[in-house]
Design a protein around this motif. Structure first.
Motif, PDB file in Angstrom:
ATOM      1  N   LEU A  12      48.348  41.658  23.459  1.00 44.78           N
ATOM      2  CA  LEU A  12      47.191  42.009  22.638  1.00 44.78           C
ATOM      3  C   LEU A  12      46.445  43.203  23.211  1.00 44.78           C
ATOM      4  O   LEU A  12      45.998  44.090  22.483  1.00 44.78           O
ATOM      5  CB  LEU A  12      46.233  40.816  22.546  1.00 44.78           C
ATOM      6  CG  LEU A  12      46.558  39.733  21.527  1.00 44.78           C
ATOM      7  CD1 LEU A  12      45.552  38.596  21.655  1.00 44.78           C
ATOM      8  CD2 LEU A  12      46.524  40.308  20.123  1.00 44.78           C
ATOM      9  N   ILE A  13      46.315  43.249  24.530  1.00 43.64           N
ATOM     10  CA  ILE A  13      45.622  44.375  25.159  1.00 43.64           C
ATOM     11  C   ILE A  13      46.397  45.668  24.933  1.00 43.64           C
ATOM     12  O   ILE A  13      45.828  46.702  24.561  1.00 43.64           O
ATOM     13  CB  ILE A  13      45.440  44.105  26.664  1.00 43.64           C
ATOM     14  CG1 ILE A  13      44.533  42.882  26.866  1.00 43.64           C
ATOM     15  CG2 ILE A  13      44.873  45.319  27.368  1.00 43.64           C
ATOM     16  CD1 ILE A  13      44.367  42.480  28.315  1.00 43.64           C
ATOM     17  N   GLY A  16      46.259  46.567  21.292  1.00 43.44           N
ATOM     18  CA  GLY A  16      44.924  47.048  20.962  1.00 43.44           C
ATOM     19  C   GLY A  16      44.699  48.462  21.438  1.00 43.44           C
ATOM     20  O   GLY A  16      44.085  49.287  20.751  1.00 43.44           O
ATOM     21  N   THR A  17      45.223  48.807  22.639  1.00 46.46           N
ATOM     22  CA  THR A  17      45.086  50.172  23.143  1.00 46.46           C
ATOM     23  C   THR A  17      45.838  51.158  22.276  1.00 46.46           C
ATOM     24  O   THR A  17      45.350  52.247  21.950  1.00 46.46           O
ATOM     25  CB  THR A  17      45.610  50.241  24.593  1.00 46.46           C
ATOM     26  OG1 THR A  17      44.914  49.283  25.377  1.00 46.46           O
ATOM     27  CG2 THR A  17      45.408  51.624  25.167  1.00 46.46           C
ATOM     28  N   HIS A  23      43.896  54.151  14.425  1.00 49.92           N
ATOM     29  CA  HIS A  23      42.746  53.864  13.562  1.00 49.92           C
ATOM     30  C   HIS A  23      42.353  55.042  12.695  1.00 49.92           C
ATOM     31  O   HIS A  23      41.915  54.855  11.554  1.00 49.92           O
ATOM     32  CB  HIS A  23      41.546  53.425  14.409  1.00 49.92           C
ATOM     33  CG  HIS A  23      41.709  52.053  14.988  1.00 49.92           C
ATOM     34  ND1 HIS A  23      40.900  51.560  15.990  1.00 49.92           N
ATOM     35  CD2 HIS A  23      42.602  51.066  14.709  1.00 49.92           C
ATOM     36  CE1 HIS A  23      41.277  50.344  16.294  1.00 49.92           C
ATOM     37  NE2 HIS A  23      42.310  50.018  15.538  1.00 49.92           N
ATOM     38  N   GLU A 145      39.705  45.750  12.845  1.00 48.49           N
ATOM     39  CA  GLU A 145      40.683  45.607  13.924  1.00 48.49           C
ATOM     40  C   GLU A 145      40.052  44.955  15.150  1.00 48.49           C
ATOM     41  O   GLU A 145      40.698  44.158  15.841  1.00 48.49           O
ATOM     42  CB  GLU A 145      41.265  46.976  14.297  1.00 48.49           C
ATOM     43  CG  GLU A 145      42.089  47.629  13.204  1.00 48.49           C
ATOM     44  CD  GLU A 145      43.360  46.848  12.906  1.00 48.49           C
ATOM     45  OE1 GLU A 145      43.838  46.115  13.791  1.00 48.49           O
ATOM     46  OE2 GLU A 145      43.888  46.988  11.788  1.00 48.49           O
ATOM     47  N   THR A 146      38.784  45.294  15.406  1.00 41.93           N
ATOM     48  CA  THR A 146      38.083  44.669  16.529  1.00 41.93           C
ATOM     49  C   THR A 146      37.913  43.174  16.301  1.00 41.93           C
ATOM     50  O   THR A 146      38.102  42.357  17.214  1.00 41.93           O
ATOM     51  CB  THR A 146      36.717  45.325  16.736  1.00 41.93           C
ATOM     52  OG1 THR A 146      36.882  46.728  16.958  1.00 41.93           O
ATOM     53  CG2 THR A 146      35.989  44.717  17.932  1.00 41.93           C
ATOM     54  N   TRP A 149      41.153  41.452  16.903  1.00 39.76           N
ATOM     55  CA  TRP A 149      41.425  41.332  18.345  1.00 39.76           C
ATOM     56  C   TRP A 149      40.589  40.226  18.962  1.00 39.76           C
ATOM     57  O   TRP A 149      41.086  39.424  19.758  1.00 39.76           O
ATOM     58  CB  TRP A 149      41.137  42.666  19.033  1.00 39.76           C
ATOM     59  CG  TRP A 149      41.660  42.719  20.435  1.00 39.76           C
ATOM     60  CD1 TRP A 149      42.873  43.170  20.850  1.00 39.76           C
ATOM     61  CD2 TRP A 149      40.962  42.267  21.614  1.00 39.76           C
ATOM     62  NE1 TRP A 149      42.993  43.047  22.207  1.00 39.76           N
ATOM     63  CE2 TRP A 149      41.844  42.491  22.704  1.00 39.76           C
ATOM     64  CE3 TRP A 149      39.723  41.718  21.861  1.00 39.76           C
ATOM     65  CZ2 TRP A 149      41.492  42.177  24.015  1.00 39.76           C
ATOM     66  CZ3 TRP A 149      39.377  41.400  23.160  1.00 39.76           C
ATOM     67  CH2 TRP A 149      40.248  41.623  24.226  1.00 39.76           C
ATOM     68  N   TYR A 150      39.297  40.181  18.604  1.00 38.64           N
ATOM     69  CA  TYR A 150      38.429  39.115  19.104  1.00 38.64           C
ATOM     70  C   TYR A 150      38.965  37.737  18.709  1.00 38.64           C
ATOM     71  O   TYR A 150      38.931  36.791  19.510  1.00 38.64           O
ATOM     72  CB  TYR A 150      37.009  39.275  18.563  1.00 38.64           C
ATOM     73  CG  TYR A 150      36.176  40.313  19.271  1.00 38.64           C
ATOM     74  CD1 TYR A 150      36.317  40.561  20.632  1.00 38.64           C
ATOM     75  CD2 TYR A 150      35.219  41.052  18.572  1.00 38.64           C
ATOM     76  CE1 TYR A 150      35.556  41.516  21.273  1.00 38.64           C
ATOM     77  CE2 TYR A 150      34.450  42.012  19.214  1.00 38.64           C
ATOM     78  CZ  TYR A 150      34.617  42.238  20.558  1.00 38.64           C
ATOM     79  OH  TYR A 150      33.859  43.175  21.189  1.00 38.64           O
ATOM     80  N   HIS A 152      42.004  36.658  18.159  1.00 40.53           N
ATOM     81  CA  HIS A 152      43.140  36.223  18.972  1.00 40.53           C
ATOM     82  C   HIS A 152      42.755  36.063  20.439  1.00 40.53           C
ATOM     83  O   HIS A 152      43.219  35.125  21.109  1.00 40.53           O
ATOM     84  CB  HIS A 152      44.287  37.209  18.830  1.00 40.53           C
ATOM     85  CG  HIS A 152      44.952  37.185  17.488  1.00 40.53           C
ATOM     86  ND1 HIS A 152      45.815  36.185  17.112  1.00 40.53           N
ATOM     87  CD2 HIS A 152      44.857  38.037  16.429  1.00 40.53           C
ATOM     88  CE1 HIS A 152      46.242  36.414  15.873  1.00 40.53           C
ATOM     89  NE2 HIS A 152      45.676  37.522  15.441  1.00 40.53           N
ATOM     90  N   ALA A 153      41.907  36.953  20.933  1.00 41.00           N
ATOM     91  CA  ALA A 153      41.483  36.845  22.334  1.00 41.00           C
ATOM     92  C   ALA A 153      40.677  35.565  22.557  1.00 41.00           C
ATOM     93  O   ALA A 153      40.868  34.858  23.556  1.00 41.00           O
ATOM     94  CB  ALA A 153      40.657  38.062  22.733  1.00 41.00           C
TER      95      ALA A 153
END
Length: 756
Positions: A12-13, A16-17, A23, A145-146, A149-150, A152-153
């Motif tokens: 995920l990290i 995400g990067t 984007h 997208e944020t 990510w949140y 799943h994190a």
């Protein structure tokens, strides 16, 4: 499971990067999704995105203006792969449209803001996004997208939390097994004075005194009405789990006016919270199955009981169910706001999601202790069926997502269930079947006898397991099947009460002869007083496992009725074992031991007494135990007499063992052990033993405080082990807590499972 989800978190990290670079082009592509170009059917979305020259040229042009070169490369690669993966189309190459992408051509494009062009009016010219339009689209994409990510994190944060809790449990178990060995009194005094002053020891003692030992509420025990309350430490862990789930479902939402997907703040929050609760509910699924499994490796690693993990299982399941309900209700509100409820609810994936949520909701009432105890078999069948239905519903609910990404939370649950069932089968085969290769092939299968003693109201079940590889230990329990019954799949856990080695399982004498006198057949027989004939089938001694079963409802009542149909009250049922489960507490690290048993809870104590006798015979270095005191309370005095005569007889002959017996149904104090007592074998019991059976119940607080005080005077490490009804356990726990608060820190409390 933990390495798998750790890799997912790292992925995920990384993703995400990489997605940050995408984007920009994603925002451009999303903005043009609100403009209709001529040349494509309105429903042919992917053809419009990948093959419409006007739209593709406009996307390339806006990307040139608002994105840097690295964002352009990453974004266009993402758009190209999306066209190929989801539509099987090729994105029009930039070189093919180069004449319309010169700086001069881009400057002459018509600049539009959001809403300038209606989506119902197709345009036949190139369009350039205004800066405000792009920023609005970019903020929409980044926010979405944020949030993903949140989601799943935070879902994976559940594994970090429980991983930390389990790590503490493993550390605590390691401390128990690495405790200082027995040593001289002077050395023990100096080491104790040094250890008690260390910050770690002070913290450890404070945690044991105020969190681990006491009941959750200071004014009552661990049972309120039909609810079983956990210990104070378990309550803290469960409370932290609830708080963590609530907080992670309520924080880190970035809603703003002008979002392209949802224009108003309320709709954004509804969607974000609905997605968050759904994903965290999915993330809790593997934990639910892990904590419910019999073959959970953390049972061994932490030394915690199955009841503890079952408690965690229920609370995580309740949390996941509430999250699933919130997820469903919030989406229903969104559908109502959009005015397309009926149309949406007809979609199969939504029907499957609702089906799974309802199955989870129906599981809730079956988790109540009262329901499980009174209708265990019905509870078990419903639990398995509804859990399977919930998992199937979750699979089909998420089948529409790209790459079935949410199945990463579901397959581990399936894997855990399959592995657990497979290991159960392996344990059944291991315990009950063995093939002799020499001198000739012969299959050996478990054999058993069951005798019901009406005076004691206890069934004595003796099993010679088919496998010669079993090594019994204290703290073990087995699941028992009677496979030839109509409900042969049913299985019930019972603590291993005792074991011995015999030439063969005793064959009952004249069990079908109504004239045979069975009034003197003891409940607990041994080689000296048994009225059984033995058939020696081979010279190798066979292990005999002994279980004491108090008949209530269901299978135990059925087994009692089977015994009552025979004049001898003895049958030879077809029994299969599954096990062994459980772990042995390192009792040998303590000098003074107080056993407290209620009813058939004596089954948890006898193996520890047998283990102490075995260790004592091998030398002083094998055990630190110097004094054992058994306090046993049961309804029927006959049960006490049988154990005193047989299983407890070797211990009662020792100077380091003392016993106090209490019968709640005895008419008056009774004393046994004299030479003329017919309940005992020739020679009676040691004359220096007080074997009175006292009517009533013991004063546990006085006994435990006295036990702690005597251990303190001798500077001994003391332990109280209890196995009995909840009220007895509550009283013992409160007494141990009182002793610890009065200053005796080296007192330990262990509670064995009495009711599963």
């Amino acid at each position: 499971m933990w390495p798998v989800h750790g890799c997912i978190f790292l992925l995920l990290i990384c993703v995400g990067t990489a997605a940050v670079l995408e984007h920009c082009v994603q925002a451009v592509d999303t903005a043009y999704g609100y403009i209709t170009f001529v040349g494509s059917q309105p429903k042919d979305v992917w053809h419009l995105r990948c093959q419409n020259p006007l739209r593709v040229t406009s996307v390339y042009a806006a990307s040139e203006v608002y994105c840097n070169p690295s964002e352009n490369v990453a974004g266009q690669a993402w758009l190209t792969s999306s066209c190929q993966e989801f539509a099987g189309l090729e994105l029009i190459p930039r070189e093919q449209l180069a004449t319309n992408l010169t700086d001069d051509a881009i400057r002459h494009m018509r600049v539009v803001a959001f809403g300038d062009i209606s989506r119902r009016e197709p345009v036949n010219f190139l369009v350039m996004l205004s800066s405000s339009y792009f920023e609005r689209a970019f903020k929409t994409i980044v926010t979405w997208e944020t949030q993903v990510w949140y989601n799943h994190a935070f879902g994976l944060a559940m594994y970090a939390f429980w991983g930390g809790i389990l790590a503490l449990g493993i550390l605590h178990r390691s401390i128990q097994y690495t405790k200082h060995p027995c040593c001289d009194w002077e050395e023990r005094v100096s080491s104790s004075v040094t250890a008690i002053n260390t910050p770690f020891q002070k913290l450890y003692n404070w945690v044991r005194t105020h969190l681990v030992t006491p009941s959750p509420l200071p004014f009552r025990g661990c049972r309120v009405l039909w609810w079983s309350l956990p210990t104070r430490m378990q309550t803290l862990v469960i409370l932290l789990c609830w708080v963590l789930n609530i907080v992670l479902c309520a924080v880190m939402y970035n809603a703003f006016p002008g979002n392209l997907y949802w224009s108003d703040i309320s709709s954004q929050l509804l969607r974000y919270i609905a997605d968050r609760t759904g994903i965290i509910s999915f993330a809790n699924m593997p934990l639910i199955w892990l904590f419910a499994g019999r073959n959970n490796i953390f049972l061994w690693a932490t030394g915690w009981s199955f009841a503890t993990f079952n408690l965690f299982h229920r609370h995580v399941a309740w949390i996941a169910t509430i999250q699933a309900v919130i997820h469903t209700l919030l989406y229903l509100v969104l559908f109502i706001q959009n005015g397309n409820v009926w149309k949406k609810l007809q979609k199969p994936y939504l029907l499957w999601g609702t089906f799974g949520m309802v199955a989870m909701l129906l599981l809730w009432p079956t988790a109540v202790d009262l329901c499980r105890r009174r209708t265990y078999e019905t509870f078990l069948i419903l639990h398995v069926l509804l859990a399977t239905a919930a998992l199937v519903g979750c699979f089909y609910h998420t089948v529409i997502f790209e790459g079935n990404q949410y199945w990463a939370y579901l397959w581990p649950a399936v894997g855990i269930w399959v592995v657990d069932r497979f290991l159960r089968l392996v344990r059944v085969i291991h315990c009950n079947f063995h093939v002799h290769l020499h001198p000739r092939k012969k299959l050996r299968v478990s054999a058993s006898t069951a005798f019901y003693d009406e005076a004691a109201d206890v069934i004595r079940l003796e099993i010679v397991p088919g496998s010669p590889l079993l090594r019994p230990h204290a703290g073990q329990y087995y699941y028992i099947y009677q496979p030839l019954r109509l409900k042969g799949w049913e299985n019930h856990p019972f603590t291993l009460g005792a074991w011995s080695y015999t030439a063969e399982l005793p064959a009952p004498v004249a069990q079908d002869n109504p004239i045979a006198d069975v009034s003197r057949v003891p409940l607990l027989v041994d080689g000296a007083s048994c009225q059984y004939q033995e058939e020696s089938r081979d010279d190798q001694p066979k292990l005999r496992l002994i279980f004491w079963i108090r008949p209530f409802d269901g299978w135990t009542r059925h087994l009692r009725q089977q015994c009552l149909r025979r004049p001898s009250r003895t049958i030879a049922p077809d029994i299969l074992l599954e096990g062994p489960y459980g772990h042995e507490f390192p009792l040998w690290n303590h000098e003074s031991v107080l056993f407290i048993a209620g009813g058939t809870g004596i089954a948890a104590m006898v193996p520890y007494i047998q283990d102490h006798i075995a260790r004592s015979s091998t030398g002083e270095s094998a055990t630190c135990v110097r004094d054992l005191h058994l306090v046993w309370t049961t309804r029927q005095a006959a049960f006490i007499r049988d154990l005193v005569t047989h299983e407890l007889r070797p211990a009662l002959a020792r100077n380091d063992f003392h016993a106090s017996f209490y019968s709640t149904s005895a008419p008056k104090d009774q004393r046994y052990g004299e030479e003329n007592d017919p309940d005992f074998g020739p020679g009676g019991l040691p004359a220096n033993k007080d074997l009175a059976i006292t009517n009533g119940r013991p004063d546990l607080q006085t006994l435990i405080i006295t036990h702690a005080h005597e251990a303190r005077l001798s500077d001994s490490s003391a332990i109280v082990i209890i196995c009995g009804p909840p009220a007895m356990a509550d009283e013992a726990r409160a007494a141990v807590h009182l002793a610890m608060r009065q200053g005796y820190r080296d007192l330990h409390y262990v509670e064995e499972s009495f009711s599963w």
